[in-house]
Design a protein around this motif. Structure first.
Motif, PDB file in Angstrom:
ATOM      1  N   PRO A   1      24.235  31.656 -39.080  1.00 50.55           N
ATOM      2  CA  PRO A   1      23.601  32.576 -38.147  1.00 50.55           C
ATOM      3  C   PRO A   1      24.040  34.009 -38.418  1.00 50.55           C
ATOM      4  O   PRO A   1      25.145  34.257 -38.878  1.00 50.55           O
ATOM      5  N   VAL A   2      23.175  34.926 -38.134  1.00 51.65           N
ATOM      6  CA  VAL A   2      23.470  36.342 -38.310  1.00 51.65           C
ATOM      7  C   VAL A   2      23.984  36.889 -36.996  1.00 51.65           C
ATOM      8  O   VAL A   2      23.371  36.708 -35.945  1.00 51.65           O
ATOM      9  N   LEU A   3      25.150  37.547 -37.069  1.00 55.84           N
ATOM     10  CA  LEU A   3      25.741  38.133 -35.873  1.00 55.84           C
ATOM     11  C   LEU A   3      25.635  39.640 -35.957  1.00 55.84           C
ATOM     12  O   LEU A   3      26.181  40.257 -36.871  1.00 55.84           O
ATOM     13  N   ASP A   4      24.915  40.233 -35.030  1.00 60.36           N
ATOM     14  CA  ASP A   4      24.809  41.678 -34.985  1.00 60.36           C
ATOM     15  C   ASP A   4      26.001  42.233 -34.228  1.00 60.36           C
ATOM     16  O   ASP A   4      26.350  41.745 -33.150  1.00 60.36           O
ATOM     17  N   THR A   5      26.644  43.219 -34.821  1.00 60.93           N
ATOM     18  CA  THR A   5      27.776  43.865 -34.158  1.00 60.93           C
ATOM     19  C   THR A   5      27.518  45.361 -34.102  1.00 60.93           C
ATOM     20  O   THR A   5      26.850  45.928 -34.968  1.00 60.93           O
ATOM     21  N   GLU A   6      28.056  45.983 -33.104  1.00 62.34           N
ATOM     22  CA  GLU A   6      27.915  47.425 -32.970  1.00 62.34           C
ATOM     23  C   GLU A   6      28.826  48.114 -33.979  1.00 62.34           C
ATOM     24  O   GLU A   6      29.850  47.570 -34.395  1.00 62.34           O
ATOM     25  N   ASP A   7      28.431  49.318 -34.356  1.00 61.00           N
ATOM     26  CA  ASP A   7      29.192  50.068 -35.355  1.00 61.00           C
ATOM     27  C   ASP A   7      30.625  50.327 -34.907  1.00 61.00           C
ATOM     28  O   ASP A   7      31.537  50.370 -35.731  1.00 61.00           O
ATOM     29  N   ALA A   8      30.855  50.506 -33.627  1.00 59.01           N
ATOM     30  CA  ALA A   8      32.202  50.788 -33.123  1.00 59.01           C
ATOM     31  C   ALA A   8      33.157  49.633 -33.391  1.00 59.01           C
ATOM     32  O   ALA A   8      34.352  49.837 -33.597  1.00 59.01           O
ATOM     33  N   TRP A   9      32.643  48.409 -33.409  1.00 53.80           N
ATOM     34  CA  TRP A   9      33.501  47.241 -33.624  1.00 53.80           C
ATOM     35  C   TRP A   9      33.840  47.028 -35.095  1.00 53.80           C
ATOM     36  O   TRP A   9      34.782  46.296 -35.406  1.00 53.80           O
ATOM     37  N   LEU A  10      33.127  47.638 -36.006  1.00 56.93           N
ATOM     38  CA  LEU A  10      33.380  47.436 -37.433  1.00 56.93           C
ATOM     39  C   LEU A  10      34.702  48.040 -37.876  1.00 56.93           C
ATOM     40  O   LEU A  10      35.339  47.544 -38.803  1.00 56.93           O
ATOM     41  N   SER A  11      35.146  49.110 -37.225  1.00 59.69           N
ATOM     42  CA  SER A  11      36.388  49.764 -37.643  1.00 59.69           C
ATOM     43  C   SER A  11      37.611  49.223 -36.916  1.00 59.69           C
ATOM     44  O   SER A  11      38.719  49.691 -37.147  1.00 59.69           O
ATOM     45  N   VAL A  12      37.443  48.246 -36.056  1.00 61.63           N
ATOM     46  CA  VAL A  12      38.561  47.701 -35.292  1.00 61.63           C
ATOM     47  C   VAL A  12      39.434  46.861 -36.197  1.00 61.63           C
ATOM     48  O   VAL A  12      38.964  46.074 -37.010  1.00 61.63           O
ATOM     49  N   GLU A  13      40.734  47.036 -36.058  1.00 60.17           N
ATOM     50  CA  GLU A  13      41.696  46.248 -36.829  1.00 60.17           C
ATOM     51  C   GLU A  13      42.334  45.216 -35.916  1.00 60.17           C
ATOM     52  O   GLU A  13      42.441  45.411 -34.717  1.00 60.17           O
ATOM     53  N   GLY A  14      42.770  44.152 -36.505  1.00 59.37           N
ATOM     54  CA  GLY A  14      43.422  43.107 -35.730  1.00 59.37           C
ATOM     55  C   GLY A  14      43.010  41.747 -36.243  1.00 59.37           C
ATOM     56  O   GLY A  14      42.399  41.620 -37.305  1.00 59.37           O
ATOM     57  N   PRO A  15      43.330  40.720 -35.486  1.00 59.72           N
ATOM     58  CA  PRO A  15      43.000  39.367 -35.942  1.00 59.72           C
ATOM     59  C   PRO A  15      41.489  39.147 -35.963  1.00 59.72           C
ATOM     60  O   PRO A  15      40.728  39.821 -35.285  1.00 59.72           O
ATOM     61  N   VAL A  16      41.095  38.179 -36.755  1.00 56.30           N
ATOM     62  CA  VAL A  16      39.686  37.837 -36.897  1.00 56.30           C
ATOM     63  C   VAL A  16      39.190  37.243 -35.582  1.00 56.30           C
ATOM     64  O   VAL A  16      39.911  36.501 -34.915  1.00 56.30           O
ATOM     65  N   SER A  17      37.956  37.565 -35.223  1.00 61.10           N
ATOM     66  CA  SER A  17      37.414  37.060 -33.958  1.00 61.10           C
ATOM     67  C   SER A  17      37.215  35.550 -34.039  1.00 61.10           C
ATOM     68  O   SER A  17      37.034  34.978 -35.115  1.00 61.10           O
ATOM     69  N   ILE A  18      37.206  34.935 -32.883  1.00 60.15           N
ATOM     70  CA  ILE A  18      37.063  33.483 -32.826  1.00 60.15           C
ATOM     71  C   ILE A  18      35.681  33.042 -33.306  1.00 60.15           C
ATOM     72  O   ILE A  18      35.526  31.969 -33.873  1.00 60.15           O
ATOM     73  N   VAL A  19      34.672  33.890 -33.121  1.00 59.20           N
ATOM     74  CA  VAL A  19      33.324  33.560 -33.588  1.00 59.20           C
ATOM     75  C   VAL A  19      33.302  33.501 -35.110  1.00 59.20           C
ATOM     76  O   VAL A  19      32.742  32.580 -35.710  1.00 59.20           O
ATOM     77  N   GLU A  20      33.935  34.481 -35.763  1.00 56.57           N
ATOM     78  CA  GLU A  20      33.978  34.486 -37.222  1.00 56.57           C
ATOM     79  C   GLU A  20      34.772  33.296 -37.752  1.00 56.57           C
ATOM     80  O   GLU A  20      34.396  32.691 -38.756  1.00 56.57           O
ATOM     81  N   LEU A  21      35.866  32.962 -37.075  1.00 59.93           N
ATOM     82  CA  LEU A  21      36.644  31.792 -37.482  1.00 59.93           C
ATOM     83  C   LEU A  21      35.822  30.513 -37.356  1.00 59.93           C
ATOM     84  O   LEU A  21      35.879  29.645 -38.225  1.00 59.93           O
ATOM     85  N   ALA A  22      35.054  30.407 -36.282  1.00 57.60           N
ATOM     86  CA  ALA A  22      34.238  29.220 -36.077  1.00 57.60           C
ATOM     87  C   ALA A  22      33.161  29.109 -37.144  1.00 57.60           C
ATOM     88  O   ALA A  22      32.854  28.015 -37.627  1.00 57.60           O
TER      89      ALA A  22
END
Length: 166
Positions: A1-22
């Motif tokens: 599936p394609v997940l649309d994310t806002e541009d502001a979230w692309l520069s965020v650092e930290g652990p990988v989101s649970i959706v991406e892990l899934a």
């Protein structure tokens, strides 16, 4: 599936989101999960009715036993349509024991009216063990009719004719 994310979230650092892990997880092999479910149901029935001298792994052939110890994402060879008659006989005996124990428990709880079955087993509200045994018969390649006939015979033998007629 394609997940649309806002541009502001692309520069965020930290652990990988649970959706991406899934999304990165391998897909499970559903028949292998069903196979595990059958084993869990068998083990629960053995525990619930205190069935003695039942060896759960004896209800499976060598392919079935090997499949229990594999990763759920792996494609495994599961038991085919041709089964050893001895294994089928052991499976049928097990399901007959489950039905007999379920009817015996039902009758003993009916005779002891002061404690209802829901109070006695709060986690099993609405669980119909004979119907579960008939469903399990499909997975274990046993005729459902044999299990249903045994259930009716048990009801009649315990004097619950009104349930046996149904």
């Amino acid at each position: 599936p394609v997940l649309d994310t806002e541009d502001a979230w692309l520069s965020v650092e930290g652990p990988v989101s649970i959706v991406e892990l899934a999304l990165e997880q391998k897909r499970i092999h559903y028949p292998l999960v069903e196979h595990q479910f059958v084993l869990c149901t068998i083990l629960y029935a053995i525990m619930r009715f205190s069935l003695k001298s039942v060896k759960p792994l004896s209800l499976f052939d060598s392919k079935g036993k090997n499949a229990f110890f594999k990763d759920l994402t792996s494609i495994q060879l599961l038991p085919s349509g041709d089964m050893d008659p001895n294994v089928l006989s052991i499976r049928q005996q097990f399901l007959v024991k489950v039905v007999s124990a379920a009817v015996q428990t039902l009758c003993s709880s009916q005779k002891a009216k002061e404690v209802s079955e829901e109070e006695l087993f709060p986690f099993e509200k609405g669980k119909n063990w004979p119907a579960l045994a008939a469903d399990l018969a499909q997975y274990l390649q046993i005729s459902e009719d044999v299990i249903k006939r045994h259930y009716v015979c048990e009801l009649y033998s315990y004097g619950m004719d009104h349930l046996g007629e149904e």
